[in-house]
Design a protein around this motif. Structure first.
Motif, PDB file in Angstrom:
ATOM      1  N   ASP A  63      -2.422   7.457  12.789  1.00 21.81           N
ATOM      2  CA  ASP A  63      -3.577   7.874  11.993  1.00 21.81           C
ATOM      3  C   ASP A  63      -3.480   7.378  10.555  1.00 21.81           C
ATOM      4  N   ASP A  64      -2.266   7.310  10.021  1.00 22.47           N
ATOM      5  CA  ASP A  64      -2.109   6.807   8.651  1.00 22.47           C
ATOM      6  C   ASP A  64      -2.522   5.340   8.564  1.00 22.47           C
ATOM      7  N   LEU A  65      -2.144   4.561   9.554  1.00 26.40           N
ATOM      8  CA  LEU A  65      -2.506   3.143   9.568  1.00 26.40           C
ATOM      9  C   LEU A  65      -4.018   2.980   9.666  1.00 26.40           C
ATOM     10  N   LEU A  67       0.848  -1.187   0.000  1.00 26.15           N
ATOM     11  CA  LEU A  67       0.000   0.000   0.000  1.00 26.15           C
ATOM     12  C   LEU A  67       0.886   1.240   0.000  1.00 26.15           C
ATOM     13  N   GLU A  68       0.496   2.233  -0.746  1.00 26.03           N
ATOM     14  CA  GLU A  68       1.268   3.471  -0.817  1.00 26.03           C
ATOM     15  C   GLU A  68       1.088   4.260   0.479  1.00 26.03           C
ATOM     16  N   SER A 118      -3.716  -7.589   3.737  1.00 26.13           N
ATOM     17  CA  SER A 118      -4.128  -8.962   3.465  1.00 26.13           C
ATOM     18  C   SER A 118      -5.650  -8.967   3.375  1.00 26.13           C
ATOM     19  N   ASN A 119      -6.275 -10.106   3.554  1.00 26.71           N
ATOM     20  CA  ASN A 119      -7.733 -10.169   3.428  1.00 26.71           C
ATOM     21  C   ASN A 119      -8.448  -9.325   4.478  1.00 26.71           C
ATOM     22  N   SER A 120      -7.921  -9.289   5.705  1.00 25.78           N
ATOM     23  CA  SER A 120      -8.597  -8.529   6.761  1.00 25.78           C
ATOM     24  C   SER A 120      -7.649  -7.659   7.571  1.00 25.78           C
ATOM     25  N   PHE A 121      -6.359  -7.611   7.216  1.00 29.32           N
ATOM     26  CA  PHE A 121      -5.369  -6.848   7.968  1.00 29.32           C
ATOM     27  C   PHE A 121      -4.728  -5.773   7.098  1.00 29.32           C
ATOM     28  N   GLU A 160      -9.292   0.692   2.862  1.00 26.20           N
ATOM     29  CA  GLU A 160      -9.242  -0.637   2.254  1.00 26.20           C
ATOM     30  C   GLU A 160     -10.294  -1.581   2.828  1.00 26.20           C
ATOM     31  N   ASN A 161     -11.142  -1.059   3.738  1.00 24.68           N
ATOM     32  CA  ASN A 161     -12.217  -1.860   4.334  1.00 24.68           C
ATOM     33  C   ASN A 161     -11.660  -3.096   5.039  1.00 24.68           C
TER      34      ASN A 161
END
Length: 762
Positions: A170-172, A104-105, A302-305, A179-180
């Motif tokens: 905050d960025d995280l 991710l950028e 990843s799928n949820s992280f 990205e939901n």
């Protein structure tokens, strides 16, 4: 003679003729057996199974009715008959696992990734250990400026950009919302959980130490107790996102661990020039210039992280991204006896191989205690490997670059399967995390994970966090326990965990998992949780000369946020304040708020006296300090030669111009080095287990030249027939025999960095 009886006539049983139903006309016809059958409607199932157990609700109702008015039998357990409230299961197949992490950028502008200084980049492209100073010729492979490590108290941590927890990044959080994704975390918190998941699916697989010498082939190959210690994390809930932070029940103890701070100091030490590093010392008075840019991070999903990994260093010539981690590895006595680090800083690394005072000793411990964590961190950060710097908190001994493939081979048995192991662990983590947050939805949670060796399951204790998060509120908060199991299949055949991990990457590896939320009562759950917390706790060892009466005074001195000599600094400068709050760039350093650090009240019950194995290591460290001081006196004034440079090294920064201020080392008067050695040698298999190689006497048979590995043992007037020792002396320029100091009997100085004497056997 009586006449024989007349035989009775056999009675013939007349069979009754069945009545044949008559037709309407009165005439008899043949009986049709199908005439009375009725047509049955079609059914799509087999009907109700009368032998199947009743549903849970009906079963509980039936038990309540049958038990009404009766007392429980005295031999029955208080545990409910229903084993769990909720249970889910599934199959984790290779085909269902996609690419583990996608980049991710970053949102904010970041600082550039650091580069190695002092010519250390040579280590990246030459396998094996690189001595800072060659022990035979005493030529330095790198600048002698690296030999002496500055004191931790002299480093101005407050001038560095502070570490940001996942819950405060905050960025995280923004990336997770965009990205939901449900969860967000950094390497420091995620690798702890991933390690316990690996213990579960691998069936407690042992590490591979076949590349080490004979001295370690009979040593333990399991992970260390510290590596298997229960892991506690905090899931901080915020508008649909759980940010995962590491948790510690005693942050003040972590704050007083010198190794917590040493990593950050040495990162700057190895990646900056002497001139730039000097600006990070408190002795340099300057206005603090805090860089507004964030540290360099890699964000991925990843799928949820959404994950975050700090990027320590980079070299574009390395494969892939060229990024690697910098790991500072303290020598054995420092790690086992950290409060006594000043005395233990005399411990030396003298040889490449051997059970003690060797690089091989440290590498063996790395395999069992750190490689699993390093490999997970490297994959989360998309790194090529780790650079290890070996030290004793006072001096550096050497460097080694360990690529990710080498760690995979030591951990999993092959450099090709590491990626698949990581994907399995991450996929199972996502499934487990979803079940954890179901226990107390939309709340911040405190979770403790543990996979006990040999149990075949992972236990998770989940507790909701109140707003105040006080100790009293946590005692009364409810708690639930979750158990996770995993069964491995290779090509649809059930197999053991170690075999599944080592299987070729083209084989079909599936994991059948179950996750159960236990229905046990609170006392039973809390009892098991407390047992796990007890395994998480470690007593402190009393340093040499310390007692339970004066330990509080020593504890107050272990404040690495304060300068060593505040009077030498400008009291008006904001960086000169001895109470300045320190924040560092390391994930392992605790973050604290406020204007100062209060000295916590300590409990003397948390301290214990050292055992024989620790006393033995302390004696080895004291002997090493004596060697170092003797060699320094003998080589005083001699030029220092550096590999690749024609002229002797000039000390422009005053590293060796004046002798370093000698720290007063208080040693225990209750036991001498000779007493320690003589009492310990016979009990070494027990005394040195899980920290020092077990039987040094047995190792002497495999390596006859081992005497320098127990340099703490006095070689005069000692009756130790089971251990072949040889006295060594030094010939002076006149052919006479003298020791290194010119007075006492000589000791073996072979391999001591900085020594230019030649050892000769008598």
């Amino acid at each position: 003679m009586l006449p024989s009886p007349t035989p009775a006539k056999k009675r013939k049983k007349k069979a009754k003729k069945a009545k044949v139903p008559a037709t309407d006309g009165g005439e008899s016809t043949k009986y049709d057996p199908t005439s009375e059958l009725k047509a049955e409607s079609w059914k799509e199932d087999w009907g109700r199974d009368k032998l199947a157990p009743l549903p849970i609700a009906a079963r509980k109702s039936e038990l309540a009715v049958s038990a009404e008015g009766r007392e429980a039998a005295p031999h029955t357990s208080s545990q409910t008959l229903v084993p769990y409230w909720r249970r889910v299961e599934g199959l984790l197949a290779d085909s269902k696992i996609e690419n583990a992490l996608t980049d991710l950028e970053p949102i904010s502008e970041q600082q550039p990734i650091a580069r190695l200084s002092h010519g250390l980049d040579r280590v990246l492209f030459n396998p094996g250990v690189h001595w800072l100073q060659d022990p035979r010729s005493h030529v330095y492979n790198f600048t002698p400026w690296l030999e002496k490590i500055p004191k931790v108290n002299d480093f101005a941590f407050e001038r560095l950009t502070g570490f940001i927890k996942s819950s405060k990044d905050d960025d995280l959080y923004t990336l997770a919302k965009r990205e939901n994704r449900t969860f967000a975390g950094s390497t420091s918190s995620l690798t702890k959980i991933l390690s316990h998941i690996y213990f579960l699916i691998s069936g407690d697989k042992h590490v591979d130490t076949s590349n080490l010498s004979a001295a370690f082939q009979s040593e333990a190959k399991s992970f260390t107790p510290g590596q298997r210690m229960p892991a506690t994390v905090i899931l901080n809930y915020r508008d649909g996102v759980y940010a995962i932070d590491s948790d510690s029940d005693s942050p003040e103890a972590t704050d007083r661990n010198v190794l917590t701070w040493m990593g950050t100091l040495l990162e700057k030490f190895l990646t900056t020039s002497p001139q730039e590093f000097k600006t990070h010392l408190r002795s340099t008075i300057s206005d603090p210039e805090v860089n507004s840019k964030r540290e360099a991070y890699r964000y991925a999903k990843s799928n949820s992280f959404v994950t975050r990994s700090q990027l320590d260093c980079q070299d574009p010539r390395l494969p892939g991204t060229g990024v690697f981690d910098i790991k500072t590895r303290a020598a054995l006595p420092i790690r086992m006896d950290v409060l006594n680090y000043e005395e233990n800083s005399g411990y030396l690394i003298r040889t490449l191989q051997g059970p003690l005072e060797s690089f091989e000793r440290e590498y063996y411990d790395l395999i069992r205690s750190a490689f699993l964590k390093y490999s997970f961190q490297a994959r989360i950060g998309n790194m090529d490997g780790v650079l290890v710097a070996y030290h004793n908190t006072a001096r550096l001994f050497g460097f080694q670059y360990v690529p990710l493939e080498e760690m995979d081979e030591r951990l999993f048995g092959s450099p090709e399967v590491g990626k698949r192991v990581f994907q399995k662990c991450l996929a199972l983590l996502e499934i487990v995390a979803d079940e954890v947050i179901r226990t107390y939805p939309k709340q911040s949670l405190k979770c403790t994970f543990e996979t006990l060796e040999g149990k075949g399951r992972m236990d998770i204790w989940v507790q909701p966090l109140d707003a105040d998060d006080s100790a009293e509120s946590q005692k009364t908060a409810p708690m639930k326990q979750i158990q996770v199991t995993a069964t491995n299949y290779l090509d649809e055949l059930r197999t053991r965990g170690p075999k599944a991990v080592e299987a070729p990457k083209d084989s079909d590896w599936s994991i059948y998992w179950t996750i159960s939320t236990l229905a046990d009562n609170q006392p039973d759950i809390l009892k098991r949780y407390q047992a796990a917390k007890d395994r998480q706790y470690r007593d402190f060892l009393l340093p040499s000369g310390a007692t339970l009466e004066n330990i509080e005074e020593l504890w107050d001195k272990l404040n690495f946020r304060k300068a060593t000599a505040p009077s030498t600094l400008d009291s008006t400068s904001p960086v000169a304040s001895p109470d300045a709050v320190v924040s560092t760039t390391s994930d392992s350093v605790p973050e604290q708020d406020g204007g100062g650090v209060a000295s916590p009240t300590i409990n003397p019950d948390n301290f214990r006296s050292p055992d024989k194995r620790i006393e033995f290591l302390r004696s080895v460290a004291r002997s090493g300090r004596e060697h170092t001081e003797a060699v320094a006196d003998q080589r005083k004034g001699m030029p220092r030669l550096v590999w690749g440079e024609g002229e002797p090294w000039v000390d422009e920064h005053g590293v060796f111009d004046e002798p370093a201020e000698q720290t007063e080392i208080v040693t225990s008067e209750a036991i001498s080095s000779t007493e320690v050695a003589s009492e310990t040698l016979e009990a070494l298999p027990e005394a040195l287990s899980d920290g020092v190689v077990g039987d040094v006497a047995r190792m002497a048979d495999a390596d006859a030249d081992i005497s320098h590995d127990i340099s703490a043992v006095e070689k005069v007037d000692m009756d130790m027939p089971q251990f072949p020792l040889t006295d060594h002396t030094v010939l002076d320029s006149h052919g006479g025999q003298q020791d290194e100091t010119g007075s006492a009997p000589a000791k073996d100085v072979r391999g001591v960095p900085g020594s230019d004497t030649h050892a000769t056997s008598l």
